[in-house]
Design a protein around this motif. Structure first.
Motif, PDB file in Angstrom:
ATOM      1  N   GLY A 114       0.813  -1.206   0.000  1.00 17.55           N
ATOM      2  CA  GLY A 114       0.000   0.000   0.000  1.00 17.55           C
ATOM      3  C   GLY A 114       0.847   1.256   0.000  1.00 17.55           C
ATOM      4  N   LEU A 115       1.947   1.245   0.760  1.00 15.62           N
ATOM      5  CA  LEU A 115       2.836   2.402   0.780  1.00 15.62           C
ATOM      6  C   LEU A 115       3.450   2.633  -0.602  1.00 15.62           C
ATOM      7  CD1 LEU A 115       4.180   4.614   2.487  1.00 15.62           C
ATOM      8  CD2 LEU A 115       5.997   2.976   3.035  1.00 15.62           C
TER       9      LEU A 115
ATOM     10  N   GLU B 141       0.837   4.252  -2.680  1.00 17.60           N
ATOM     11  CA  GLU B 141       0.694   5.657  -2.286  1.00 17.60           C
ATOM     12  C   GLU B 141       1.814   6.508  -2.887  1.00 17.60           C
ATOM     13  OE1 GLU B 141       0.592   5.810   1.974  1.00 17.60           O
ATOM     14  OE2 GLU B 141      -0.915   4.221   2.072  1.00 17.60           O
ATOM     15  N   TYR B 142       3.020   5.985  -2.862  1.00 14.94           N
ATOM     16  CA  TYR B 142       4.162   6.711  -3.416  1.00 14.94           C
ATOM     17  C   TYR B 142       4.000   6.887  -4.924  1.00 14.94           C
ATOM     18  CZ  TYR B 142       9.174   8.053  -3.244  1.00 14.94           C
ATOM     19  OH  TYR B 142      10.371   8.714  -3.290  1.00 14.94           O
TER      20      TYR B 142
ATOM     21  N   ASN C  62       1.504   9.543  -5.476  1.00 11.67           N
ATOM     22  CA  ASN C  62       2.137  10.839  -5.245  1.00 11.67           C
ATOM     23  C   ASN C  62       2.899  11.290  -6.483  1.00 11.67           C
ATOM     24  OD1 ASN C  62       2.975  12.435  -2.345  1.00 11.67           O
ATOM     25  ND2 ASN C  62       4.162  12.917  -4.173  1.00 11.67           N
TER      26      ASN C  62
ATOM     27  N   ARG D 270       0.842  11.867   5.747  1.00 13.35           N
ATOM     28  CA  ARG D 270      -0.574  12.164   5.499  1.00 13.35           C
ATOM     29  C   ARG D 270      -0.785  13.665   5.271  1.00 13.35           C
ATOM     30  NH1 ARG D 270      -3.436   8.382  10.121  1.00 13.35           N
ATOM     31  NH2 ARG D 270      -2.938   6.382   9.141  1.00 13.35           N
TER      32      ARG D 270
ATOM     33  N   PHE E 159       0.270  14.535   1.769  1.00 15.68           N
ATOM     34  CA  PHE E 159      -0.703  14.213   0.729  1.00 15.68           C
ATOM     35  C   PHE E 159      -1.757  15.313   0.600  1.00 15.68           C
ATOM     36  CE2 PHE E 159       0.113   9.453   1.620  1.00 15.68           C
ATOM     37  CZ  PHE E 159       1.095   9.394   0.651  1.00 15.68           C
TER      38      PHE E 159
ATOM     39  N   ALA F 141      -4.302   8.795  -2.489  1.00 18.99           N
ATOM     40  CA  ALA F 141      -3.198   8.297  -1.664  1.00 18.99           C
ATOM     41  C   ALA F 141      -3.490   8.493  -0.184  1.00 18.99           C
ATOM     42  CB  ALA F 141      -1.901   9.009  -2.053  1.00 18.99           C
ATOM     43  N   PHE F 142      -4.045   9.634   0.172  1.00 19.31           N
ATOM     44  CA  PHE F 142      -4.404   9.906   1.565  1.00 19.31           C
ATOM     45  C   PHE F 142      -5.475   8.928   2.056  1.00 19.31           C
ATOM     46  CE2 PHE F 142      -7.301  12.069   4.530  1.00 19.31           C
ATOM     47  CZ  PHE F 142      -6.424  12.357   5.571  1.00 19.31           C
TER      48      PHE F 142
ATOM     49  N   LEU G 173      -6.195   5.965   0.861  1.00 22.22           N
ATOM     50  CA  LEU G 173      -5.612   4.625   0.930  1.00 22.22           C
ATOM     51  C   LEU G 173      -4.797   4.447   2.199  1.00 22.22           C
ATOM     52  CD1 LEU G 173      -4.978   1.875  -0.351  1.00 22.22           C
ATOM     53  CD2 LEU G 173      -3.123   2.982  -1.622  1.00 22.22           C
ATOM     54  N   ASP G 174      -4.040   5.466   2.584  1.00 17.71           N
ATOM     55  CA  ASP G 174      -3.238   5.368   3.797  1.00 17.71           C
ATOM     56  C   ASP G 174      -4.130   5.203   5.029  1.00 17.71           C
ATOM     57  OD1 ASP G 174      -0.292   5.733   4.719  1.00 17.71           O
ATOM     58  OD2 ASP G 174      -1.457   6.928   6.126  1.00 17.71           O
TER      59      ASP G 174
END
Length: 395
Positions: A208-209, A212-213, A216, A274, A277, A374-375, A377-378
């Protein structure tokens, strides 16, 4: 690390990031409007060159460890800096759009390899207590390259496009020479090792990270590729106005790694990521709804800060999640490749939209949406990890 002088390995790594990322990638952005105006490229073709550079970056990130395996990272680092300089010089001779495309890909290849190899080659020689500052200085090279391109390109363009490409190539050669002898004399070759099964968080958290990256990266592409063209051609404000916003973008990139690192020290890497994002989503989306000079200046400065500044935040998050050094390196490699994939996919996708007649505003809106995703998902992954793996709640 003395405050009076920059250690030679850190200076070399700074020069590498300046050449391979700051110039080889970002000096192209203020060149897009003149290339189109002079008939070297169509608008779609100019966007494709930007996308080719990011595709090359992905290839460089994927191949960096293999390049360093035989003799260590120093020979490929020197070679990649030379390749970036030669790519500039080759673009001074516009034999065909395909020729330019190939050399922009080569410049991206150099940048991707440099991003993976430069900091790890230099930081082990710095005392642990000073590595945060040293890393910030290395990544500040990206911002210095952006700021330099924003000031130099308009001046060089007075002598023509060919002279501009050649001037950037000469500057890259000078920086390569400056950093050539400062690399450590003995850096161990990089061996590919199997990650230990110990001290790993659930695979879904790290995957997941990485996603997210990558998201981004998608969010940053509109500014990285289309910002100057939006100001110059989209708003009709001229190359000087575009250069001002690009210099602000570069100044943000110089300060971003240091400021965001300090933020993470205060609030933790998870909270800082967070917040990053959300702030990026707002700054990237601003040009889609407002185009005043102050608004665009603020957007340029803020987004510029996150181009290199997001790197230490994600790296710090990986370090907090993964205790085993080998597993940590593997997780960071995957995250870096994910970022490169996100960049390349967004560059080609956005270029296709742009070539298809969609305006700049849509590109900025899509970038902002990727950052909001991304936010979200985190947050979702954090809830799952807290429920199924309570030990991760403190990381």
């Amino acid at each position: 690390m003395s405050s009076a002088a920059l250690p030679r390995p850190i200076l070399s790594a700074l020069c590498a990031s300046l050449v391979g990322i700051g110039l080889a990638r970002f000096a192209y952005t203020p060149l897009i409007p003149p290339l189109i105006a002079a008939g070297w490229l169509t608008p779609g073709g100019a966007a494709q060159l930007g996308a080719a550079n990011l595709a090359g970056y992905l290839a460089g990130a994927l191949s960096a460890r293999r390049l360093a395996a035989p003799a260590g990272p120093v020979p490929p680092l020197r070679g990649m800096m030379l390749l970036a300089a030669v790519a500039f010089l080759a673009c001074a001779v516009p034999l065909s759009p395909l020729w330019l495309l190939a050399w922009r890909f080569a410049a991206g290849l150099a940048g991707g390899a440099i991003m993976v190899l430069a900091a790890p080659a230099a930081l082990p020689l710095v005392e642990p207590a000073h590595r945060g500052r040293a890393g910030g200085l290395i990544f500040a090279g990206v911002g210095l390259g952006i700021a330099a391109s924003g000031t130099l390109v308009p001046l060089l363009l007075q002598a023509g496009l060919a002279a501009t490409w050649a001037g950037l190539g000469v500057l890259a050669l000078a920086l390569t020479a400056l950093g050539w002898g400062g690399w450590p004399q003995a850096v161990a070759p990089i061996a590919v090792e199997a990650a230990s099964p110990a001290a790993r968080p659930p695979a879904a958290v790290l995957a997941g990270l990485t996603v997210e990256y990558a998201l981004n990266a998608v969010g940053l592409v509109p500014h990285m590729v289309f910002l100057v063209d939006f100001v110059v051609r989209g708003l009709g404000r001229g190359l000087a106005a575009g250069a001002v916003d690009w210099v602000l973008f570069g100044l943000g990139a110089v300060a971003g790694p240091v400021l965001l690192g300090r933020l993470a020290d205060r609030v933790g890497f998870r909270a800082a990521l967070r917040l990053a994002f959300l702030v990026q989503a707002a700054a990237v989306g601003l040009p889609a709804v407002a185009n005043g000079s102050v608004v665009l200046a603020a957007s340029s400065l803020i987004v510029g800060a996150f181009v290199p500044g997001i790197v230490p935040l994600v790296l710090g998050r990986v370090q907090a999640l993964v205790a085993d050094p080998v597993a940590r390196d593997a997780a960071w490699r995957r995250a870096t490749v994910g970022f490169a994939v996100g960049q390349a996919a967004a560059a080609y996708g956005f270029s296709a939209l742009f070539a298809g007649g969609f305006g700049h505003a849509l590109l900025f809106a899509l970038g902002a949406a990727a950052l909001v995703l991304a936010f979200v998902l985190d947050l979702a992954l954090d809830r799952v990890s807290r429920r199924d793996h309570p030990a991760l709640a403190v990381r």
